[in-house]
Structure formats: structure tokens, C-alpha cells
Write an enzyme that holds these catalytic residues in place. Structure first.
Site: not given
Lengths: 454, 454
Positions: A84, A159, A183
Site C-alpha cells: 500500500k 482505504s 482499512s
């Protein structure tokens, strides 16, 4: 629109490790296959923000060379993974999903990246996320609207939307995400993956671009409990630059424990009835509980003192606003145009919110964390839906309650796992929350529940 | 003005316990003697805010009855103690040293008081403190200027000034104080006592009127390391209503460990040279280190990353302002007149301080705590002066740096002990800071150092 399930390039990482060990494939071959698939799909799917073919292939070559010399670093050696884009990887920008940080180049790897390198993992690049890791659609104004390969036309959640999508799209077997209030688990749910938010402090967070250093946790997404165990074993360990890092407890073992459901006690929090779930979500959850009971599991209703999901979410958000505001607020003056209006307002709100509200929010989280830990006293794990809804169409307004079931584990510092439940065309998901450092037990329970045929 | 040293009514609690066990005295006799001495001195010394002769004598009678029946609860059974007036004792008001709370009557005992009752301690009453536990002179506008029995005409320090004075004045052998940035250790230093701030979480804090729930710790003051051990053993243990409470570690033992100074490594933080100490304080500290070296101890200079004593103090104060502001701020509207101007301003400042500053202060404390714990890696304990100055005259302006050496242990969650060093007419004091839960080791080192003849 491409669809993924028919085109899986990748087995589970554990299977890939077996292939590598048996000489049926090489790290270079796996890396080339992944890079090709990423190149084919990224214009449509917008899963990667940065793709790093040169360094990835060099790492893969080094892995193959080690293997040829009998110096393999373990089961992750030569497995391609993706990260990420709020976790520092030296040599790549850390955009945090915002234009403001397009050229932010970290000097060194995050602690967790250094550990994964020590285990031989090959890093393909950096994954799309909701801007600033704040929000759960990954409809990113700068880096594109990330696609959900499992549910075409829908959000992958967020996210860590790129992380869920990368696994669902078979671009990698393991992706790293971060989880502040859900997330990792929300995209795992929307994309039909497995996702793990580990115990607070187990995985060091230095080198993470914090949204909230109080709540942020780094965790893996994958296709199986075994792959989550493989990943978290490499990721866990002390981080001398993270005040919340703790020593890995003696005997800690994330291997999914062989689990019989007979006599297992699963706590069913009463908030499950107070949050309005999509009917399919509730039906899948109720059906899972019924199957578990049929196998001898005991469902125990538990009330977690003071858990008002809306209040807890707002307290967690306020802490995130204040902490992100204190970290990034100064950048508003110099890089303000690089933030979207929404993210700028969020930072600005946190900078200015009155101290008494901030302190009260910290106290509320402390209290709720205590109640959650106490609720685990009489049960093996808590069981909840992961999110109140399944993946929804791009452009639809994001529901405010996406993190209502997930924030608790961050607030309490406890491990939590999202695992897929049958659903067509949209996957469903269940969530287990366990006692600190009982990742292995939790993965074992999830595996046993997952294995019940519907 | 009365002076105490010639009029000691009390031996150490350990000696009193021996007398009780041997039948040389009774709990009622000890309690009567203490109550008489308190009655004689309180108009001059203003050490007690609430004196509770009836309940104390009833408790003492119950203790004697238990003993007569062979059902004694342990070495604290029948020993009179006194409690700082920010800790709830059922049946007595908890004034927190402010007029606003003159009539605040708690419904039940604080967790630590319940434990002390379970150990049989007799509670004589509640002790004076600096208003709101914020400040270190105990010159209380409502409950009087507390006297330092060891240094007539001087402050006993604070905020647990009544606790230090009660021990120095021989009113009790053991008094409970609370320590947010040094509030147990500073009065211990000014009054020539022993004071212990335990490891964070070891002593439950539910029922404490918090100044800062992040930093507040409840600890005992006494005349010897053995008495501190006796007290803390009864006080320690899980508190189901305190989010920061931790289980007492297996094998935890506060008994002062028998310690040889030969080869012992004491870390000398570099900040000792950056804080302007009273010359006598510095001389006493240097002389102690020289004596330790002569016995074979090794003094190792240690730099604690980022420890700026002024900045750390201001960050701790800001957190206290925000946390107290969030707890008590609403009372400003209804009980505002009951707070002094200074305390009202303090609460008001914390209520309104911007969120980014609050969050940054929490982060700064987290970072410094990590650095302090890391600095302990290569040493047996850190050694510092307790406060930069000795007890000073009533009415003199309070130095801003009183807590500069003590706040570190609160910030890092580590145990710390203040113990007396020779000084005439004003006592000096040294401070040890140790690793989490090593109270016994720390008390052992302090005892060995204390035992070195000057």
C-alpha cells in the site's frame, strides 16, 4: 471491463513456495508473470500507483541465485508482493494517495518492509489507496478510481482498496494494507479476500505515513489463512523506532490452530442488531452462525459496555483528524493545492478542534477498549459482519457506517480477521476479533468456519 | 513552630507490624497515638484536610479482634495510614484540594483503597495537597498552607505535600500520594522521605480524581524501602475499571533485592548537567556517585534522545491541561467560583488548546518514553537528583523546573524511587528510574546506595 476469476495468474503463496522449493517455477518467472498481468490490467483497474519492474526483477534474480546456492531465506523467498502506498519502500515515492506527496521519496524502507526483504519477498510496487488513507472507496482523485476485479463496476473498498484489488485480481498472492478503523478488513470484505489486522504493537509502524499513530496497524491481505500466517510471521517483530512496538511474545505462532467447532464459544455483540445491515450481509452472517451451531459451536450474546458504533466511529475519526492534523497540518500551508478539498478540511478540522474534545475522545477510546477486552473473557472470539454492506457501485455515496463493525479492534488493540463468505455476485464477509497475540487461534477458528459448506 | 524529629511517634511500619505480631502494641493503641498527634499538630501543620477518628478506631478495633482470633490479614493489618485527598475513600469527601469539591462525596472506595482495606490498613483521614494536584508547594488557598515538619517554615513540596509532611511529621508510617510528573517524589525529596512512583498500570487508578489519566500514578511515601515494599505489595493488582491497569507479572516481588554495588551499572543522564541545580543538590548527587564508584559501581553517561527537560515538562503540562479540562471543564460553569484563578485558567486553557498541539504533545511523550526505555537497555538503573532544589521558604516563588528530573518516569511509564541523602538543615534526595516492574531491584539498589556512609 476485465474480470479476474477466470484469469487467475496466481495460486496461494504457500503453493507458490512449494513450487519454488520443488523447482517447478522460479522467482523470476513468477515476477515476470505478475508484472505482465499488472501491465495488462493497470490502465483498467488502476490498482498500482508505482510499478517497479527493474528492482523487482533484480530482487527475483537474487532470490533465484540464493536458492541455487542453497541459501534460501524461507518460504517467502522469491514470492512477489505489493505494498500500500502509505508505507515507505526505498527507491519509490510514498504518495499516500495524494497529489501533494507525489514526489515524496523516503530515505529508507519502513521497518516492516525491511523485515519482508529479510524474508526474501520481491516487491513489485506500490498500491492505490483512498486519498490519505482516509475513506473507503479508493476512488482516488489523483491516481484513479481503483476497480474491484471481483465485482466489476464496484468499489474495492478502502482505504487499502488497491491491496484488496491486487489480491482479488490475482496480481499478487499477498498485499500489505493498513488499518486505522477497518482499512484492511473492509477491502478484504468487498473484494472477497482474507485480511488480518494484527494485535497492536506486533508489527512495527515506523516508516508508515500515519493517519493516526494511535489506531494505525499494518496488516496483510491474501487468499487463505495460511498465506496470512506466512505474511504476518515475517512482518512481526520489535521496531526500535516505534513507541507502540512490543516484543513478540515467547511462543507466539500465527499458524492457524487446528480447531474443532464443537464447544467453541463465539461472542455475538449486541450491536449487530443495532446497525442497519444490507439484508444479504445479515443473511450470510446469520447462516454462518447457524452452520457453526450445527457443528456444535456455542453462540453467546455479549454486550460490550458503552459501544455505540456511531460514537466510537466519531471518536476515532476525531483522533485521526487531530493526529493527522498535527503531522500534516503544516503542509497545508506549502502543499495545500495538492490535497483534495475534503482531505484539507479534515486536516484543518483536526488542527483546530478544542483540546477538551480531543482528550475526551482519547478517554472514550480507552474505555471502549477496556470493555472490548473484558467482553472476550468468556468467549473464544467475537464474531461480527465485517462491514454492514457489500461492495457498492462506483460513484454511489459512501455509507457513513462502513467501519462500524471494524473500528472496535483498532480501539481495543486486538487482532481481527475478515474472511470470505459465499455471495453471488458480490462476496460477503465475516469478522472475528480475538485476544491480544492470539492470531494463530483466530486464524484457526476462521479456517474452521470458512470450511463449513453452506 | 513544632519540629518533628525529636517527637517521632512512629517507627517504620515493618517495625510496627512486628510489635503488633508480638503483642507489644495494638491497632487501637497505634491509632489513638496517631490521632492524638494529628490533633495536636494539625492547626500548625495543616497536613490533614479530613480526620476520621471514629471510623479509624472502629477499623483498628476490628483489626485487633481479627488478631485475637488468629485471622490477621497480613503485615499491614492494624497499621494506620493516610490518603492524599484526591483518592476516593467512602465516607469522606474527596476535595482534590479545591473549594469547588468541598462536598464531593464518593459512593465507594477507590480500587487501591479497597485493596488496602483488604490488607487491614486503618485509614486515619485525607491529606492536604496542592489545589487540583497541580503544583508543588501545597500552599492551599482553601485548606491551608501545609507545613514541612522536617524544615520548619518551608514548603513540603507537592502536589502530595500532605503525604510527605505526614510521614516526616511522624503522623503515619505510610501515606499515599499521586504522581503525575513528580508529585510523590518531589515531596519525598523536600521532606526527607522515601517515595515510590510504581510502573504504569501496576496500581489501579479507578477512584482517583485524575489530573491526567495518561500520567497519573498512585504511589506510597514512607521512611524506608521495606515500608515502600510493604505498601506497594498491597496496592498492586488488576483494576477492572482502569483501562491502563495491567496484570501483576508472574513472580513480581517488590522486596528490596539484596544488592552489591560492585559492577552495578548506573546511567547518568546528560540532562543532569543542563538543569541548573541548587549547589547543595548537585554536591550531594556528585558525592553519592563518588561513594558508589568507591564501592565498585560503574557510572555510565547516557544520552536520552530528545529529552529536553523544559519541552517535556510543557508537553506533560499541556496533556494534563487538556485531560483535566475535559474532565472538570464543565464544572467551571457551575462551580467556577470554587476554583482558584490559577486552576481555572489552567482548565480553561486545556479546554480550548488546538487539537494539533494536543496530538503533537501526546506524540512527543510517546517518543520520549521510548527513548527512556531504550536508555535503560545497557544499565541497571538511571540515577538523577530528585528535584533541582531543596525545600524552599513558604511564599517564595515556585521554581518552574521542580519536575524536570521526575517527569521522565511518568512519561515512560517506568518505576522511580526518591530516597533521602544527607543534608542539614534541608534534606537532599536522589532518584532511581528502572525498568518496568523492577520495583524490587530498584528498591534494592536504593537501599544499597542509602547505606553508604557519607
Amino acid at each position: 471491463m476485465m474480470t479476474a476469476p477466470a484469469q487467475l495468474a496466481f495460486d496461494d503463496a504457500v503453493a507458490l513456495a512449494g513450487d519454488l522449493a520443488a523447482g517447478r517455477t522460479s522467482a523470476v518467472a513468477l515476477t515476470r508473470a505478475a508484472l505482465e498481468r499488472i501491465a495488462e490490467t493497470n490502465a483498467d483497474w488502476r490498482i498500482f500507483i508505482t510499478i517497479a519492474p527493474e528492482t523487482a526483477l533484480a530482487e527475483a534474480e537474487a532470490s533465484d541465485a540464493r536458492r541455487a546456492e542453497g541459501r534460501t531465506l524461507g518460504p517467502l523467498d522469491g514470492i512477489p508482493i505489493a505494498i500500500k502506498d502509505n508505507i515507505d519502500v526505498a527507491g519509490m515515492p510514498t504518495t499516500v494517495g495524494t497529489a501533494a506527496y507525489r514526489n515524496r521519496h523516503p530515505a529508507r524502507d519502513a521497518a516492516v518492509i525491511a523485515r519482508l526483504r529479510d524474508a526474501g519477498a520481491v516487491i513489485l510496487g506500490k498500491l492505490n489507496l483512498h486519498e490519505g488513507a482516509l475513506g473507503a472507496t479508493t476512488d482516488n482523485p489523483t491516481y484513479g478510481r481503483c476497480e474491484n476485479p471481483r465485482v466489476p463496476g464496484s468499489t474495492p473498498g478502502g482505504s487499502s482498496g488497491g491491496s484488496g484489488a491486487a489480491v482479488a485480481g490475482a496480481l499478487v498472492a499477498i498485499a500489505l494494507g493498513t488499518d486505522t478503523m477497518g482499512s484492511v478488513r473492509i477491502p478484504a470484505a468487498y473484494c472477497g479476500n482474507w485480511g488480518l489486522k494484527p494485535t497492536k504493537g506486533l508489527v512495527g509502524t515506523s516508516g508508515l505515513a500515519y493517519l493516526s499513530w494511535t489506531l494505525d496497524t499494518i496488516g496483510p491481505l491474501a487468499n487463505s489463512p495460511e498465506d496470512l500466517a506466512l505474511a504476518i510471521r515475517a512482518m512481526a517483530g520489535p521496531d526500535s523506532d516505534d513507541p507502540r512496538s512490543v516484543a513478540t511474545p515467547e511462543g507466539w505462532d500465527p499458524t492457524p490452530t487446528k480447531t474443532s467447532l464443537k464447544g467453541l464459544v463465539l461472542g455475538r455483540p449486541s450491536v449487530v442488531d443495532s446497525v442497519a445491515c444490507e439484508p444479504e450481509v445479515r443473511a450470510a452472517y446469520d447462516a454462518l452462525l447457524a452452520r457453526a451451531v450445527a457443528e456444535g459451536a456455542i453462540i453467546k450474546d455479549v454486550a460490550i459496555d458503552g459501544w455505540d458504533t456511531g460514537k466510537a466511529r466519531r471518536a476515532g475519526l476525531l483522533i485521526s483528524e487531530a493526529e493527522a492534523g498535527s503531522l500534516l497540518g503544516a503542509d497545508l500551508d506549502t502543499l495545500g493545492d495538492g490535497f483534495s478539498d475534503g482531505f484539507r478540511r479534515f486536516l484543518d478540522y483536526g488542527r483546530k478542534a478544542p483540546g477538551e474534545r480531543i482528550a475526551a475522545a482519547y478517554a472514550a477510546l480507552d474505555r471502549l477498549g477496556l470493555a472490548a477486552r473484558q467482553a472476550l473473557d468468556g468467549v473464544d472470539a467475537l464474531i461480527l459482519p465485517t462491514a454492514p454492506q457489500r461492495a457498492f457501485a462506483h460513484g454511489a455515496p459512501a455509507p457513513a457506517d462502513q467501519a462500524d463493525f471494524t473500528a472496535l479492534a483498532n480501539i481495543a488493540g486486538l487482532p481481527a480477521i475478515a474472511f470470505p463468505l459465499p455471495g453471488d455476485p458480490k462476496p460477503n464477509s465475516a469478522q472475528l476479533v480475538g485476544r491480544a497475540f492470539e492470531e494463530g487461534k483466530l486464524l484457526g477458528i476462521a479456517k474452521a468456519l470458512f470450511g463449513l459448506a453452506p
